[in-house]
Design an enzyme around this catalytic site. Structure first.
Site, mmCIF file in Angstrom:
data_model
loop_
_atom_site.group_PDB
_atom_site.id
_atom_site.type_symbol
_atom_site.label_atom_id
_atom_site.label_comp_id
_atom_site.label_asym_id
_atom_site.label_seq_id
_atom_site.Cartn_x
_atom_site.Cartn_y
_atom_site.Cartn_z
ATOM 1 N N ASP A 103 -3.817 -3.017 -9.418
ATOM 2 C CA ASP A 103 -3.296 -1.831 -10.096
ATOM 3 C C ASP A 103 -4.123 -1.628 -11.372
ATOM 4 O O ASP A 103 -5.239 -1.140 -11.299
ATOM 5 C CB ASP A 103 -1.803 -2.070 -10.347
ATOM 6 C CG ASP A 103 -1.059 -0.868 -10.871
ATOM 7 O OD1 ASP A 103 -1.376 0.253 -10.445
ATOM 8 O OD2 ASP A 103 -0.151 -1.036 -11.698
ATOM 9 N N LYS A 131 -5.129 0.544 -6.069
ATOM 10 C CA LYS A 131 -4.804 1.838 -6.690
ATOM 11 C C LYS A 131 -5.857 2.088 -7.770
ATOM 12 O O LYS A 131 -5.614 1.822 -8.950
ATOM 13 C CB LYS A 131 -3.434 1.745 -7.371
ATOM 14 C CG LYS A 131 -2.241 2.105 -6.534
ATOM 15 C CD LYS A 131 -1.052 2.421 -7.434
ATOM 16 C CE LYS A 131 0.034 1.391 -7.286
ATOM 17 N NZ LYS A 131 1.223 1.650 -8.111
ATOM 18 N N PHE A 152 4.149 4.457 -6.751
ATOM 19 C CA PHE A 152 4.759 3.131 -6.738
ATOM 20 C C PHE A 152 5.191 2.819 -5.310
ATOM 21 O O PHE A 152 5.902 3.594 -4.681
ATOM 22 C CB PHE A 152 5.942 3.037 -7.690
ATOM 23 C CG PHE A 152 6.264 1.612 -8.023
ATOM 24 C CD1 PHE A 152 5.550 0.935 -9.001
ATOM 25 C CD2 PHE A 152 7.247 0.919 -7.323
ATOM 26 C CE1 PHE A 152 5.805 -0.404 -9.276
ATOM 27 C CE2 PHE A 152 7.507 -0.422 -7.598
ATOM 28 C CZ PHE A 152 6.788 -1.076 -8.582
ATOM 29 N N VAL A 153 4.725 1.682 -4.796
ATOM 30 C CA VAL A 153 4.996 1.331 -3.401
ATOM 31 C C VAL A 153 5.797 0.034 -3.294
ATOM 32 O O VAL A 153 5.721 -0.831 -4.174
ATOM 33 C CB VAL A 153 3.679 1.199 -2.589
ATOM 34 C CG1 VAL A 153 3.039 2.556 -2.374
ATOM 35 C CG2 VAL A 153 2.698 0.245 -3.268
ATOM 36 N N ASP A 159 7.785 -5.394 -4.446
ATOM 37 C CA ASP A 159 9.165 -5.108 -4.812
ATOM 38 C C ASP A 159 9.271 -4.031 -5.881
ATOM 39 O O ASP A 159 8.310 -3.733 -6.596
ATOM 40 C CB ASP A 159 9.828 -6.366 -5.361
ATOM 41 C CG ASP A 159 9.330 -6.717 -6.765
ATOM 42 O OD1 ASP A 159 8.099 -6.786 -6.960
ATOM 43 O OD2 ASP A 159 10.156 -6.879 -7.679
ATOM 44 N N ARG A 165 11.191 -6.203 -0.779
ATOM 45 C CA ARG A 165 10.084 -7.054 -0.330
ATOM 46 C C ARG A 165 10.110 -7.285 1.175
ATOM 47 O O ARG A 165 9.072 -7.493 1.796
ATOM 48 C CB ARG A 165 10.152 -8.435 -1.007
ATOM 49 C CG ARG A 165 9.799 -8.431 -2.478
ATOM 50 C CD ARG A 165 9.525 -9.858 -2.925
ATOM 51 N NE ARG A 165 9.672 -10.040 -4.357
ATOM 52 C CZ ARG A 165 8.724 -9.760 -5.249
ATOM 53 N NH1 ARG A 165 7.575 -9.290 -4.851
ATOM 54 N NH2 ARG A 165 8.932 -9.956 -6.529
HETATM 55 P P1 IMP Z 1 -2.017 -5.160 -12.360
HETATM 56 O O1 IMP Z 1 -2.035 -6.371 -13.215
HETATM 57 O O2 IMP Z 1 -1.653 -3.922 -13.126
HETATM 58 O O3 IMP Z 1 -3.242 -4.955 -11.512
HETATM 59 O O4 IMP Z 1 -0.790 -5.281 -11.425
HETATM 60 C C1 IMP Z 1 -0.756 -6.075 -10.380
HETATM 61 C C2 IMP Z 1 0.650 -6.531 -10.114
HETATM 62 O O5 IMP Z 1 1.621 -5.524 -10.442
HETATM 63 C C3 IMP Z 1 0.749 -6.771 -8.646
HETATM 64 O O6 IMP Z 1 0.564 -8.146 -8.387
HETATM 65 C C4 IMP Z 1 2.140 -6.301 -8.310
HETATM 66 O O7 IMP Z 1 3.014 -7.389 -8.358
HETATM 67 C C5 IMP Z 1 2.544 -5.322 -9.389
HETATM 68 N N1 IMP Z 1 2.435 -3.920 -8.934
HETATM 69 C C6 IMP Z 1 1.508 -3.008 -9.278
HETATM 70 N N2 IMP Z 1 1.700 -1.825 -8.673
HETATM 71 C C7 IMP Z 1 2.793 -2.002 -7.900
HETATM 72 C C8 IMP Z 1 3.495 -1.127 -6.971
HETATM 73 O O8 IMP Z 1 3.178 0.045 -6.715
HETATM 74 N N3 IMP Z 1 4.581 -1.693 -6.364
HETATM 75 C C9 IMP Z 1 4.983 -2.974 -6.582
HETATM 76 N N4 IMP Z 1 4.351 -3.807 -7.403
HETATM 77 C C10 IMP Z 1 3.270 -3.331 -8.060
#
Ligand code: IMP
Ligand code: MG
Length: 176
Positions: A103, A131, A152-153, A159, A165
């Site tokens: 993300d 994403k 958001f998925v 979750d 989940r």
């Molecule tokens: P990042 O550190 O922003 O890249 O986020 C990664 C973590 O955020 C992932 O391991 C997910 O657990 C959570 N996350 C990010 N986007 C989503 C989403 O759309 N749905 C559920 N969890 C998400």
């Protein structure tokens, strides 16, 4: 803010299974019989890891890293922190780091920083979802299951506030 509606299907279980098989083929070609130490990021990557792991041809060991950044919201408000550590000696190992979704990229950057400091022979990354619109740091994974828009998925391990989940498909949820 409440998100209680049933998720809308974005990727069916069948489409996911097909894509995971293709990913596994690419990963198998890359490692070509070399031993892998698969590091899975808990909790979100658990389902993807279980499916991918069973399709790998190389002798593979499993370790897990728990990294938390989300509370009960759909946006990361805090920097990720490691809340559960690895049990293995990573020195000289071919590490395949697996997460559910890339993300902002902060979680993977945090995990890669941690792992790089443990002297692995190699480090590759694989995420079920990407994403790219949300990226805050230019992080790119070596293997990506699906690239999705900024929604958001949930499901297939992902979750919202601890829910959804268990869904076998990937769905989107709308703010109620
Ligand atoms: P990042 O550190 O922003 O890249 O986020 C990664 C973590 O955020 C992932 O391991 C997910 O657990 C959570 N996350 C990010 N986007 C989503 C989403 O759309 N749905 C559920 N969890 C998400
Ligand atoms: Mg996660």
């Amino acid at each position: 803010m409440k998100k209680t509606h049933q998720p809308q299907v974005l990727l069916s279980a069948e489409r996911i299974a097909e894509r995971v098989q293709t990913l596994a083929k690419e990963i198998n070609l890359h490692y070509a019989g070399k031993e892998i130490l698969l590091v899975s990021i808990l909790d979100g990557a658990i389902i993807f890891t279980a499916d991918l792991l069973r399709l790998l041809d190389s002798p593979t060991q499993l370790d897990c890293l728990r990294i938390s950044s989300y509370g009960d919201s759909t946006s990361a408000e805090t920097e990720p922190s490691i809340t559960g550590s690895l049990k293995s000696d990573l020195a000289g190992r071919n590490v395949l780091l697996v997460d559910d979704i890339l993300d902002t990229g902060r979680t993977m950057q945090c995990a890669c920083g941690e792992i790089s400091g443990l002297a692995p022979r190699s480090l590759r990354t694989c995420v079920f979802l990407d994403k790219p619109e949300r990226r805050a740091n230019g992080f790119e994974a070596d293997w990506v299951g699906f690239t999705i828009p900024n929604q958001f998925v949930v499901g297939y391990g992902l979750d919202y506030a601890g829910r959804f989940r268990e869904l076998p498909y990937l769905g989107t949820i709308e703010e109620a």
